[in-house]
Design a protein around this motif. Structure first.
Motif, PDB file in Angstrom:
ATOM      1  N   GLU A  84       6.250  11.002   6.679  1.00 29.50           N
ATOM      2  CA  GLU A  84       6.160  10.800   5.877  1.00 29.50           C
ATOM      3  C   GLU A  84       6.880  11.920   4.429  1.00 29.50           C
ATOM      4  OE1 GLU A  84       2.647   6.992   4.326  1.00 29.50           O
ATOM      5  OE2 GLU A  84       2.769   9.641   3.453  1.00 29.50           O
ATOM      6  N   GLN A  85       6.284  13.012   5.029  1.00 28.87           N
ATOM      7  CA  GLN A  85       7.462  13.943   4.535  1.00 28.87           C
ATOM      8  C   GLN A  85       8.407  14.418   4.930  1.00 28.87           C
ATOM      9  OE1 GLN A  85       4.495  17.914   5.432  1.00 28.87           O
ATOM     10  NE2 GLN A  85       5.368  18.755   3.745  1.00 28.87           N
ATOM     11  N   GLY A  88      10.343  12.716   3.252  1.00 28.34           N
ATOM     12  CA  GLY A  88      11.113  13.571   1.087  1.00 28.34           C
ATOM     13  C   GLY A  88       9.612  12.595   0.390  1.00 28.34           C
ATOM     14  N   ARG A  89       8.494  12.420   1.087  1.00 25.33           N
ATOM     15  CA  ARG A  89       7.858  10.588  -0.081  1.00 25.33           C
ATOM     16  C   ARG A  89       7.651  12.276  -0.898  1.00 25.33           C
ATOM     17  NH1 ARG A  89       3.438   7.153   1.110  1.00 25.33           N
ATOM     18  NH2 ARG A  89       2.920   7.156  -1.518  1.00 25.33           N
ATOM     19  N   GLU A  90       6.659  11.429  -2.082  1.00 23.66           N
ATOM     20  CA  GLU A  90       5.983  12.496  -2.752  1.00 23.66           C
ATOM     21  C   GLU A  90       5.648  11.503  -3.805  1.00 23.66           C
ATOM     22  OE1 GLU A  90       9.195  13.997  -5.866  1.00 23.66           O
ATOM     23  OE2 GLU A  90      10.405  14.570  -4.456  1.00 23.66           O
ATOM     24  N   ARG A  91       4.300  12.009  -3.794  1.00 20.61           N
ATOM     25  CA  ARG A  91       2.390  11.239  -4.483  1.00 20.61           C
ATOM     26  C   ARG A  91       3.216  11.501  -5.617  1.00 20.61           C
ATOM     27  NH1 ARG A  91       0.489   8.843   0.047  1.00 20.61           N
ATOM     28  NH2 ARG A  91       0.925   9.702   1.712  1.00 20.61           N
ATOM     29  N   THR A  92       3.781  10.817  -6.965  1.00 16.53           N
ATOM     30  CA  THR A  92       3.147  11.326  -8.112  1.00 16.53           C
ATOM     31  C   THR A  92       2.301  10.689  -8.813  1.00 16.53           C
ATOM     32  OG1 THR A  92       5.110   9.337  -8.938  1.00 16.53           O
ATOM     33  CG2 THR A  92       5.424  11.955  -8.090  1.00 16.53           C
ATOM     34  N   ARG A  98       8.571   4.695  -3.483  1.00 17.92           N
ATOM     35  CA  ARG A  98       8.322   5.850  -2.293  1.00 17.92           C
ATOM     36  C   ARG A  98       9.543   5.643  -1.847  1.00 17.92           C
ATOM     37  NH1 ARG A  98       2.859   2.334  -1.625  1.00 17.92           N
ATOM     38  NH2 ARG A  98       3.026   2.318  -3.361  1.00 17.92           N
ATOM     39  N   ASP A 101       6.882   4.317   2.815  1.00 16.93           N
ATOM     40  CA  ASP A 101       5.049   4.800   3.327  1.00 16.93           C
ATOM     41  C   ASP A 101       4.490   4.576   4.535  1.00 16.93           C
ATOM     42  OD1 ASP A 101       2.090   4.420   1.722  1.00 16.93           O
ATOM     43  OD2 ASP A 101       2.070   2.682   1.654  1.00 16.93           O
TER      44      ASP A 101
END
Length: 171
Positions: A84-85, A88-92, A98, A101
């Motif tokens: 995920e990282q 470019g996954r961002e957990r806003t 996303r 996931d």
């Protein structure tokens, strides 16, 4: 005498609603297949689904991968979070849009609740976007502690879910 690890059977949910979501899901299948000590056994079709929780966002493309792995459940989760990282996954915020996931749904018949990982996934039996692709690749799968996944799928018939064309699913 050497102990030989017997691979576990695990299922991973994949979802995306950003940055060409169908391609992100296909890339995720490839990344999962490349995990160490892991073999991709099968993958579902892609499914177009409405968002859950936070509705003001694009629809999702969802799928499920069946793998055999010698990674422990926690090692598998860590590897999926690393993918995920890398994507470019961002957990806003909770249920935010996303790029990818990845969730461990099942790991053998294991039932556990540890910090950061509950098996089976605690809401999988409520979500058509998980159950339909899961049942597609393993029709007789049982959710430990609950029962047959197909029975739960029937109970989600009112959830918006559409299998997308074959041109997106196999490359």
């Amino acid at each position: 005498m050497t102990n030989i690890a017997i691979p576990a059977s695990a299922y991973v949910a994949i979802g995306s609603n950003l940055a060409d979501s169908a391609q992100q899901v296909l890339r995720a299948f490839t990344a999962i297949a490349a995990l160490p000590h892991t073999r991709l056994c099968s993958r579902s079709s892609l499914y177009l689904t409405a968002p859950v929780g936070y509705a003001d966002q694009p629809d999702f493309i969802n799928a499920v991968a069946h793998i055999q792995t010698s990674l422990t459940p926690q090692q598998l989760l860590t590897a999926l979070l690393e993918i995920e990282q890398q994507f470019g996954r961002e957990r806003t915020f909770r249920n935010a849009p996303r790029v990818i996931d990845l969730d461990v749904l099942l790991y053998n018949d294991l039932q556990q609740h540890d910090a950061g990982l509950t098996l089976p996934h605690p809401r999988m039996h409520e979500r058509a976007f998980v159950l339909a692709p899961l049942v597609e690749i393993t029709a007789d799968i049982t959710i430990p502690g609950r029962g047959q996944a197909v029975d739960y799928l029937q109970a989600t018939h009112n959830q918006d879910l559409h299998r997308v064309g074959d041109d997106w699913q196999r490359q």
